[in-house]
Scaffold this active site. Structure first.
Site, PDB file in Angstrom:
ATOM      1  CB  SER A  96      -0.856  -0.012   1.315  1.00  0.00           C
ATOM      2  OG  SER A  96      -1.499   1.240   1.465  1.00  0.00           O
ATOM      3  CE1 TYR A 127      -4.427  -2.677   5.011  1.00  0.00           C
ATOM      4  CE2 TYR A 127      -3.247  -0.747   4.759  1.00  0.00           C
ATOM      5  CZ  TYR A 127      -4.044  -1.381   3.638  1.00  0.00           C
ATOM      6  OH  TYR A 127      -4.006  -1.751   2.247  1.00  0.00           O
TER       7      TYR A 127
END
Length: 317
Positions: free
Chosen positions: A164, A176
């Site tokens: 990401s 995350y």
């Protein structure tokens, strides 16, 4: 001087464009295993590669997701149920792949499966949430890669790990981000260790896209639930006004998510089919023109840019 510099830069990009247009031969004979194919990037990539003629082995978490994917694709595509948090499921999937690829090996492994925790501050989350995110996004990815690696090495193939842009610069979503930083580090080391085996590793770093992980109503409901379960002394430190402002900010950011998932899957496809794949792919305008440049700024400046619009907690000093 500037003219010469511009000419050199132009020549570099021209040569890169030419190299990256060269396509691997005999793609119709190559197997690609993709995780997280129930929806989102994995589902679209499976359909995209199937249309291109590759032998797609799609891993789904549910039978419903697998059936829907089979209904949309050719008979070449096969599905298997996989839970990357369970060792026995990974072992069974690896054996299933081995029976299909046999001596030719596995050309492509795409580690796409991932989850996102509620869009909230680190101390609002329970330890169980931390562990769930790490088990799927990092530990499961590592275990599956190591299990499939002999098959990929036999084919001198490709591994595409979906990270990401939050694995390049941590702007919010601390757990995350931490898991994606781990994916980046694992991929970098793996690339260096496998270079002499002819295996190429690529990292896909999408910006904000509208998938199941960023579905507006679901994300907002999870955020509310997380706040309701926060310890009382933590709630007092932040205050209800802070949460309301944070909730509104999250909603606005989710509404900005791009719906063009092909920007991501085209990068994955290129990593699997180009003779000269890139090491990193940054998909999305926000990724390329905001977050990547931001990651090169001095920390104090990037901190200011990222947090200047954040609300202040009730007990801020």
């Amino acid at each position: 001087m500037w003219l010469c510099l511009a000419a050199l830069v132009g020549l570099y990009f021209l040569l890169r464009w030419y190299r990256e247009r060269q396509v691997v031969s005999h793609l119709q004979d190559k197997y690609v295993f993709i995780t997280g194919c129930d929806s989102g990037f994995g589902n679209l990539l499976a359909r995209q590669l199937d249309l291109r003629g590759l032998m797609v082995l799609a891993a789904c978490l549910t039978e419903e997701g697998a059936q829907q994917l089979r209904d949309q694709t050719s008979d070449r595509l096969e599905t298997v149920i996989l839970d990357v948090t369970k060792t026995e499921s990974i072992s069974a999937a690896t054996q299933w792949v081995r029976e299909r690829v046999r001596d030719r090996g596995l050309w492509g492994l795409v580690n796409n499966a991932g989850i996102f925790h509620p869009h909230c501050y680190i101390e609002w989350l329970k330890m169980e949430t931390y562990m769930d995110v790490f088990k799927v996004n990092l530990i499961g990815l590592i275990e599956l890669t190591l299990s499939m690696l002999p098959l990929v090495r036999r084919a001198r193939g490709r591994i595409v790990n979906v990270s990401s842009i939050l694995g390049r610069i941590a702007s919010f979503g601390g757990i995350y981000c931490s898991s994606k930083y781990g994916v980046e580090a694992f991929s970098d080391i793996l690339r260096r260790e496998l270079q002499h085996f002819g295996v190429k590793i690529s990292i896909d770093e999408p910006g904000y896209f509208r998938t199941g992980m960023t579905e507006l109503q679901r994300c907002l409901e999870k955020l509310k639930q997380a706040w309701e379960e926060v310890l009382e002394h933590v709630k007092e430190a932040y205050g209800q006004k802070f949460f309301d402002a944070h909730y509104s900010g999250v909603k606005q950011e989710l509404l900005k998510c791009s719906t063009n998932l092909n920007l991501v899957t085209d990068c994955m496809e290129h990593a699997l089919t180009s003779v000269y794949p890139r090491t990193r792919y940054s998909a999305g305008w926000d990724s390329q023109f905001f977050f990547i440049p931001l990651s090169y700024l001095p920390t104090s400046l990037s901190d200011y840019i990222l947090t200047r619009s954040w609300p202040k907690p009730a007990q801020a000093v």
